[in-house]
Write a protein that holds these residues in place. Structure first.
Motif, PDB file in Angstrom:
ATOM      1  N   ILE A  15       9.554  -1.733  -3.913  1.00 45.38           N
ATOM      2  CA  ILE A  15       8.922  -0.600  -3.358  1.00 45.38           C
ATOM      3  C   ILE A  15       9.506   0.605  -3.454  1.00 45.38           C
ATOM      4  CG2 ILE A  15       7.982   0.170  -1.070  1.00 45.38           C
ATOM      5  CD1 ILE A  15       8.223  -2.460   0.278  1.00 45.38           C
ATOM      6  N   ARG A  67       2.835   5.477  -2.758  1.00 44.26           N
ATOM      7  CA  ARG A  67       3.483   4.316  -2.321  1.00 44.26           C
ATOM      8  C   ARG A  67       3.331   3.271  -3.462  1.00 44.26           C
ATOM      9  NH1 ARG A  67       6.616   2.726   2.228  1.00 44.26           N
ATOM     10  NH2 ARG A  67       7.388   0.582   2.022  1.00 44.26           N
ATOM     11  N   GLU A 104       4.281  -0.553  -4.978  1.00 43.58           N
ATOM     12  CA  GLU A 104       4.859  -1.882  -4.772  1.00 43.58           C
ATOM     13  C   GLU A 104       4.599  -2.907  -5.763  1.00 43.58           C
ATOM     14  OE1 GLU A 104       3.803  -3.340  -0.659  1.00 43.58           O
ATOM     15  OE2 GLU A 104       4.060  -1.400   0.403  1.00 43.58           O
TER      16      GLU A 104
END
Length: 180
Positions: free
Chosen positions: A145, A164, A166
Motif C-alpha cells: 500500500i 492511494r 494498493e
C-alpha cells in the motif's frame, strides 16, 4: 555497574533533578533506621531503543502509474478522454466517483453554454488538454500500500491530486483518488 548503588542521602535528589530523570526509588527510609548518611537506591535500566522498521522498497512502476492515472483523470474531467479507459486502473468506488464528477462538470458546461446563448465555450476541455505533471511524491504505508501526491499543472491552474495505490490480485490499483 550493579543495579543497586549506595549513595549518600544528600547526593540523591540533586542527581535526579539535574538529569531530568525520574526520582530514584528508595528501598528503605534512611531516617527510619536512624541512619542519615546513606540510602540504598535502585536504578532501573532503560528499555532498549526500538529498532527502526525496514522501509518498504518503492516499485518503479508506481510513479508511472500515478502519472498515467493523474493525466487520465484530468482528461476525463475535461472531456478529452473516455472514462472507460480508466476502468482497469481504478477500483469500482473510485471509478464511480470519477464518473459522477465528470458528469457534474459536463452538466455545468451545458448549463453555462445554454445561458450564454447557445455558444458552448468549452473552456474546460481547453483547460485539461495540456496536463504537465510537475512532481510525484510516494509514501510507503506497507509493502503493498502506497500513498502518492501529484502536482499537475494545466494551462491556467495547478492541481493537487492524492492517490492511494494498493496491490490487488497481482496488479496495482488506485483505491482512492482525490482531485483538488
Amino acid at each position: 555497574m550493579s543495579a543497586i548503588s549506595h549513595l549518600p542521602t544528600a547526593d540523591v535528589a540533586p542527581l535526579a533533578n539535574a538529569s531530568g530523570a525520574p526520582r530514584p526509588l528508595l528501598l528503605h527510609d534512611p531516617t527510619a533506621l536512624g541512619r542519615t548518611d546513606e540510602a540504598t537506591v535502585l536504578s532501573l535500566p532503560l528499555p532498549p531503543a526500538p529498532m527502526p522498521s525496514p522501509e518498504p522498497v518503492i516499485p518503479e512502476e508506481l510513479e508511472t502509474l500515478a502519472r498515467k492515472v493523474t493525466r487520465g483523470a484530468l482528461e476525463v474531467l475535461g472531456g478529452t478522454r473516455p472514462l472507460q479507459q480508466m476502468a482497469r486502473l481504478l477500483d469500482a468506488r473510485s471509478y464511480e466517483r470519477l464518473q459522477l464528477r465528470s458528469n457534474l462538470v459536463r452538466s455545468i458546461e451545458q448549463t453555462r453554454g445554454s445561458a450564454s446563448g447557445g455558444r458552448t465555450g468549452s473552456s474546460a476541455s481547453r483547460l485539461h488538454r495540456n496536463v504537465l505533471i510537475r512532481s510525484v511524491r510516494i509514501c510507503p504505508i506497507t509493502a503493498s500500500i502506497f500513498e502518492v501526491s501529484v502536482v499537475a499543472a494545466e494551462q491556467q491552474r495547478a492541481r493537487a491530486i492524492a492517490l492511494r495505490i494498493e496491490r490487488w490480485r497481482g496488479q496495482w490499483r488506485v483505491t482512492e483518488l482525490q482531485i483538488g
